[in-house]
Design an enzyme around this catalytic site. Structure first.
Site, PDB file in Angstrom:
ATOM      1  N   ARG A  82       0.794  -1.220   0.000  1.00 31.95           N
ATOM      2  CA  ARG A  82       0.000   0.000   0.000  1.00 31.95           C
ATOM      3  C   ARG A  82       0.828   1.272   0.000  1.00 31.95           C
ATOM      4  NH1 ARG A  82      -2.898  -3.883   1.758  1.00 31.95           N
ATOM      5  NH2 ARG A  82      -0.940  -4.424   2.724  1.00 31.95           N
ATOM      6  N   THR A  83       1.810   1.350   0.903  1.00 25.88           N
ATOM      7  CA  THR A  83       2.480   2.632   1.077  1.00 25.88           C
ATOM      8  C   THR A  83       3.235   3.024  -0.197  1.00 25.88           C
ATOM      9  OG1 THR A  83       2.671   2.165   3.423  1.00 25.88           O
ATOM     10  CG2 THR A  83       4.039   3.951   2.573  1.00 25.88           C
ATOM     11  N   LYS A 143      26.170  -3.029  -0.834  1.00 28.84           N
ATOM     12  CA  LYS A 143      27.638  -2.886  -0.941  1.00 28.84           C
ATOM     13  C   LYS A 143      28.208  -2.067   0.210  1.00 28.84           C
ATOM     14  CE  LYS A 143      27.313  -2.815  -5.993  1.00 28.84           C
ATOM     15  NZ  LYS A 143      27.484  -1.955  -7.180  1.00 28.84           N
ATOM     16  N   ARG A 163      11.392   3.903   3.192  1.00 27.98           N
ATOM     17  CA  ARG A 163      11.001   2.955   4.252  1.00 27.98           C
ATOM     18  C   ARG A 163      12.234   2.140   4.587  1.00 27.98           C
ATOM     19  NH1 ARG A 163       5.822  -0.965   4.363  1.00 27.98           N
ATOM     20  NH2 ARG A 163       4.960   1.004   5.125  1.00 27.98           N
ATOM     21  N   HIS A 180       5.353   6.123  11.498  1.00 25.14           N
ATOM     22  CA  HIS A 180       4.792   5.978  10.154  1.00 25.14           C
ATOM     23  C   HIS A 180       3.839   7.162   9.964  1.00 25.14           C
ATOM     24  CE1 HIS A 180       3.577   4.260   6.474  1.00 25.14           C
ATOM     25  NE2 HIS A 180       3.209   3.049   6.852  1.00 25.14           N
TER      26      HIS A 180
HETATM   27  C1  NCD Z   1       1.974  -1.001   8.243  1.00 21.45           C
HETATM   28  C2  NCD Z   1       3.483  -0.818   8.341  1.00 21.45           C
HETATM   29  O1  NCD Z   1       4.231  -1.109   7.387  1.00 21.45           O
HETATM   30  O2  NCD Z   1       3.888  -0.331   9.385  1.00 21.45           O
HETATM   31  N1  NCD Z   1       1.540  -1.199   6.926  1.00 21.45           N
HETATM   32  C3  NCD Z   1       1.264  -0.112   6.143  1.00 21.45           C
HETATM   33  O3  NCD Z   1       2.103   0.711   5.860  1.00 21.45           O
HETATM   34  N2  NCD Z   1      -0.010   0.028   5.732  1.00 21.45           N
HETATM   35  C4  NCD Z   1       1.418  -2.005   9.185  1.00 21.45           C
HETATM   36  C5  NCD Z   1       1.962  -3.420   9.170  1.00 21.45           C
HETATM   37  O4  NCD Z   1       2.876  -3.770   8.428  1.00 21.45           O
HETATM   38  O5  NCD Z   1       1.434  -4.209   9.945  1.00 21.45           O
END
Ligand code: NCD
Length: 316
Positions: free
Chosen positions: A58-59, A88, A109, A137
């Site tokens: 999703r993100t 590396k 991320r 997040h």
């Molecule tokens: C979450 C995350 O990556 O922190 N997912 C997301 O971004 N929608 C929650 C999760 O991974 O459980």
């Protein structure tokens, strides 16, 4: 940085005060109609880079969809932990110094908490934290609160249960801290032993005067709540397999919980879901988690539009 201005980088929820949240949400509502009319091209000629050192559906895709819907373009390292020069031994600072020559904003991320701060410290383009370890997040919290505002027509005077893995879940951590910007919020924390909300977040709630209580029984919590926010056990962050096995399967949201909830309440989940919400719940109109993912596109469109300069003078 002045609170009247919009942050240059999106790193933590505490960068946002209530007026910024309200303005962002108004902008996200405007983005909704732009998303339905692709081709306006507000960000034509701009490039977004997404660097994901951890799995994501999703993100990453909603950031990329948001950029494309605004007429911009995207370059992506989707398994950067395996395929980028980090393998590396390149530092995040060096990676950012390079990628900023290729893109106008960088979404990162990473499994390490705080790494997006290190990235932002050297970056000449906006850095957006798409999840840094078990820490924060922020764009998820913004889309979560936006979901609440769109589904319930308000963000104040709500009772919100945060359920599940509150210790390692960065989404409930960030959401709890963002809720300090709402009025009359009552938070119920429902977590199995060992994965309760960490002390730093509880201290933030206390300092902000947010009412909270601990209620291990999810049925009792659900009955009082306007929102039940269920989360996944963050398997990848547990210190040992034993600790994970103890937490695993210790809670399930089922039609029993749904039956206890008010008719005008909602169930949320940042997703992915494993087994913590029964599939039978999906058909109930109060199950808002798939709609929640869609609101994420509007919030990320709004953030990109503001950060990349077309957002009506909101950039610092
Ligand atoms: C979450 C995350 O990556 O922190 N997912 C997301 O971004 N929608 C929650 C999760 O991974 O459980």
């Amino acid at each position: 940085m002045s609170k009247l201005r919009f942050p240059r980088h999106i790193l933590h929820v505490d960068q946002f005060d209530r007026s910024q949240v309200d303005r962002l949400f108004a902008h996200a509502r405007a983005m909704r109609s732009i998303a339905a009319m692709p081709g306006e091209g507000r960000l034509r000629g701009r490039i977004l880079a997404t660097l994901f050192f951890e799995p994501s559906t999703r993100t990453r895709l909603s950031f990329e969809s948001a950029m494309l819907r605004l007429g911009g373009q995207v370059i992506s390292a989707e398994s950067a932990d395996i395929t980028s020069s980090a393998v590396k031994g390149e530092t995040i600072e060096d990676t950012v110094r390079i990628v900023e020559s290729y893109a106008d904003a960088i979404v990162i991320r990473h499994p390490q908490g705080g790494i997006t701060d290190a990235a932002a410290a050297v970056a000449s383009v906006p850095i957006l934290n798409a999840g840094d370890g078990a820490r924060e997040h922020p764009t998820q919290a913004l889309l979560d609160l936006f979901t609440i505002s769109e589904e319930l027509d308000r963000i104040d005077n709500l009772t919100i249960t945060l359920a599940g893995d509150l210790r390692y879940g960065r989404a409930p951590r960030s959401l709890a801290m963002l809720l300090t910007q709402t009025d009359g919020c009552h938070i119920i924390l429902t977590a199995p032993q060992g994965i309760e909300m960490a002390e730093d977040v509880v201290a933030t709630l206390e300092a902000a005067g947010v009412q909270y209580e601990i209620e291990p029984d999810m049925v009792i919590a659900a009955a009082q709540s306007d929102v039940v926010y269920v989360t996944r056990v963050q398997k990848e962050r547990f210190p040992s397999e034993d600790a994970y096995q103890q937490a695993r399967g210790s809670y399930h949201f089922t039609d029993l919980h749904l039956a206890a909830m008010k008719p005008d309440s909602i169930v949320m989940h940042p997703l992915p879901r494993v087994d913590e919400i029964a599939a039978a719940v999906d058909a109930d109109p109060r199950a808002a988690y798939f709609r929640q993912a869609r609101y994420g596109v509007y919030i990320r469109m709004a953030l990109l539009d503001i950060l990349l300069g077309s957002g009506g003078g909101m950039v610092a």
